[in-house]
Design an enzyme around this catalytic site. Structure first.
Site, PDB file in Angstrom:
ATOM      1  N   ASP A   1     -91.977 -55.615  24.933  1.00  0.00           N
ATOM      2  CA  ASP A   1     -93.560 -55.719  25.346  1.00  0.00           C
ATOM      3  C   ASP A   1     -93.670 -57.182  25.800  1.00  0.00           C
ATOM      4  OD1 ASP A   1     -96.148 -55.180  25.396  1.00  0.00           O
ATOM      5  OD2 ASP A   1     -96.592 -55.051  23.298  1.00  0.00           O
ATOM      6  N   GLY A   2     -94.917 -57.189  26.573  1.00  0.00           N
ATOM      7  CA  GLY A   2     -95.097 -58.526  27.265  1.00  0.00           C
ATOM      8  C   GLY A   2     -96.258 -59.131  26.689  1.00  0.00           C
TER       9      GLY A   2
ATOM     10  N   GLU B   1     -91.093 -61.306  29.774  1.00  0.00           N
ATOM     11  CA  GLU B   1     -90.919 -60.033  29.180  1.00  0.00           C
ATOM     12  C   GLU B   1     -89.360 -59.646  29.792  1.00  0.00           C
ATOM     13  OE1 GLU B   1     -93.723 -56.199  29.264  1.00  0.00           O
ATOM     14  OE2 GLU B   1     -93.172 -56.916  30.966  1.00  0.00           O
TER      15      GLU B   1
ATOM     16  N   ASP C   1     -93.382 -50.784  28.062  1.00  0.00           N
ATOM     17  CA  ASP C   1     -94.559 -50.295  28.514  1.00  0.00           C
ATOM     18  C   ASP C   1     -94.768 -51.306  29.850  1.00  0.00           C
ATOM     19  OD1 ASP C   1     -95.165 -52.908  27.889  1.00  0.00           O
ATOM     20  OD2 ASP C   1     -97.080 -52.124  26.694  1.00  0.00           O
TER      21      ASP C   1
ATOM     22  N   HIS D   1     -98.110 -49.532  23.632  1.00  0.00           N
ATOM     23  CA  HIS D   1     -97.877 -49.195  22.349  1.00  0.00           C
ATOM     24  C   HIS D   1     -98.831 -48.410  21.534  1.00  0.00           C
ATOM     25  CE1 HIS D   1     -99.279 -53.434  22.229  1.00  0.00           C
ATOM     26  NE2 HIS D   1     -99.970 -53.048  21.294  1.00  0.00           N
TER      27      HIS D   1
ATOM     28  N   ASP E   1     -92.057 -47.910  16.885  1.00  0.00           N
ATOM     29  CA  ASP E   1     -93.440 -48.822  16.414  1.00  0.00           C
ATOM     30  C   ASP E   1     -93.147 -48.970  14.887  1.00  0.00           C
ATOM     31  OD1 ASP E   1     -96.629 -49.989  16.876  1.00  0.00           O
ATOM     32  OD2 ASP E   1     -95.485 -49.818  14.920  1.00  0.00           O
TER      33      ASP E   1
END
Ligand code: F6P
Length: 529
Positions: free
Chosen positions: A11-12, A49, A71, A126, A136
């Site tokens: 995830d960024g 990322e 994502d 997410h 998650d």
């Protein structure tokens, strides 16, 4: 799933946390264990990322099956739609013709995915779909296990936030790097550190690439048992090395080495923290150990392992690499011998060793050199010529001179070649050859052995010494007996403080029994004594 299958989630951003943070989590399936690692606190999206993904994938053993959920359209599309192939063919330009950013990281990702069986999955963001919720949830379960050493910020993240992870609390990870000139036996010692750490103390090892450069630039990966399998007898270092990257005076590749660089030690410290390193094992000679010492003064727990073909470190009787270099030089002198004999020539063999004469003395004696020139005994041409004439008068029509690269004429100084602002020892062998040819009237040739002495397989002696050093190093780590260097005293492996390790240079003692033995069998040192 079996134990060699992994899920990586990237995830960024981490909304709600102070500042943006890119991260990647690894979840390993199999047996009863679920494991999670990750990173990072960085600046903005793509690079961050990508860095996180590189870090995460670096930790997975070659050949594993990996599912990456992300994502990031950019990251996933790049692989799913082969953007990278196109970029490569296009000279790293995108469809608009603009240079592709972060090329270094894309290449690293490509290299890593080549070793893994990776499936890329794009998820919407997410929490948006079922699959993502499952990942998650698993990540959260792993985070909540105390042994992972995740910090409080991570635990207190709300459900719609992704944590910034830190793995610096458990003391379960050590770093290793090889610095300075390479030498045979480096791989043997890396293998001993990795195996010794994993088998005896449950420690994981992160290898920093290309010496201190990898530490500054965060170029590193986890190295496990598999990665060090089959390297015991290989020359060089699987980690790469560098003898010009000083984090306290850092000059990017290709820059002007005569100018002062930047102090990048803070980056090195941040990277140690990022990887959760509890102790850094530095395998190096005097230069690398000095840098290691400086990091120890900044609070980094350090263990040093002495390597160098020059054998010039004062706190250890022998460094690994020396025996292999001497073996190579001796074999070369043996070969030079036969051609010297056939042509009735004076053959000069220049060996390495910097400002000490250990290689020249050891290989010169083993190879039956008639004259050995070492920096500890400045020479005179008249003495060399006298020895050659004496041999000639006895019917010996050839002579072998073994000269250390740092040897010099009495009253003079060592010879250097200027390499782009960096001074490198060199030139004494050809000079001796020319002068002696003039003085004796005998034909002479010079051979400079150079880096041959640093290449190839380590001798059995060096393999064993390197293994003993590596095992002792992780023993010191486990004892938390930091800021020491392992060493050989007699036939015992011991340790000394880093201060002792870097104090001065071990030189040949002209009054030693070894030098006297050489003189006793008629060897000349090119001087009166
Ligand atoms: O210290 C090892 C050594 O091989 C010396 O014997 C030699 O003077 C020097 O390194 C050469 O360094 P480089 O690989 O930078 O030419």
């Amino acid at each position: 799933m079996s134990s060699n299958e992994y899920i990586v989630y990237t995830d960024g951003s981490c909304s709600g946390n102070p500042g943006p943070g890119g991260w990647a989590a690894i979840i390993r399936f199999g047996e009863e264990e679920e494991e999670l690692s990750g990173s990072t606190a960085a600046t903005t999206n793509q690079r961050m990322e990508l860095t996180a993904a590189v870090e995460a994938l670096s930790q997975i053993p070659s050949g594993s099956a990996v599912m990456v959920f992300s994502d990031s359209a950019y990251l996933v599309n790049c692989f799913q739609q082969s953007w990278m192939d196109r970029w490569q063919k296009n000279g790293w330009r995108n469809s608009k013709g603009d240079p592709v950013e972060n090329r270094d990281l894309w290449l690293k990702l490509l290299e890593l995915t080549g070793k893994l069986n990776v499936k890329w999955h794009k998820v919407k963001g997410h929490g948006d779909d079922q699959l993502n919720n499952r990942v998650d949830q698993m990540a959260r379960e792993a985070i909540n296990q105390d042994h992972l050493g995740v910090d409080e910020t991570a635990r207190s993240c709300q459900n719609d936030q992704w944590p910034t992870l830190k793995l610096n609390k458990t003391g379960k990870r050590i770093g290793v790097l090889t610095g300075g000139g390479d030498c045979p036996g480096l791989n043997a010692v890396i293998r001993a550190v990795v195996k010794g750490a994993a088998h005896n103390y449950g420690l994981e090892v992160v290898g920093f690439n290309n010496g201190f450069k990898g530490l500054v630039e965060n170029d590193a990966q986890v190295i496990n048992d598999l990665a060090v399998s089959g390297i015991l007898n290989r020359g060089g270092t699987i980690l790469g090395t560098s003898n010009r990257d000083n984090p306290f005076d850092y000059k990017p590749s290709g820059s002007d080495y005569t100018k002062t660089g930047e102090d990048r030690s803070a980056d090195a410290l941040a990277n140690l923290e990022r990887w959760g390193i509890s102790c850094l094992v530095v395998i190096g000679g005097d230069g690398s150990l000095l840098l290691a010492h400086r990091f120890s003064e900044l609070g980094v727990p350090i263990i040093g392992i002495p390597k160098t073909i020059d054998n010039d470190l004062p706190a250890t009787d022998i460094t690994f690499g020396f025996d292999s270099a001497v073996t190579t030089a001796t074999e070369a002198i043996d070969k030079i011998h036969t051609t010297a004999e056939s042509h009735h020539r004076i053959m000069v063999v220049e060996v390495m060793g910097r400002h000490v004469g250990w290689i020249a003395l050891q290989a010169g004696m083993a190879g039956g050199g008639d004259i050995i020139l070492i920096p500890e005994l400045p020479f005179e041409f008249s003495c060399i010529a006298a020895k050659i004439n004496e041999r000639r008068s006895l019917g010996k029509k050839f002579s072998i001179i073994v000269v250390a690269e740092g040897a010099y004429l009495a009253g003079g100084e060592p010879l250097y070649e200027d390499r782009g602002g960096v001074k490198r020892l060199g030139g004494i062998g050809p000079l001796v050859s020319r002068e002696i040819e003039k003085m004796t009237g005998m034909e002479s040739r010079a051979t400079v052995l150079g880096h041959l002495q640093r290449g190839g397989s380590p001798t059995s002696y060096d393999r064993v010494l390197a293994t003993r050093f590596g095992v002792k190093a992780v023993e010191l780590v486990d004892d938390k007996n930091f800021n020491r260097m392992v060493c050989l005293k007699g036939n015992n492996i011991q340790s000394v403080t880093l201060e002792e390790a870097v104090a001065g240079t071990k030189r040949v003692d002209p009054d030693s029994e070894q030098v006297r033995s050489a003189v006793a069998v008629g060897t000349s040192f090119g001087c009166r004594f």
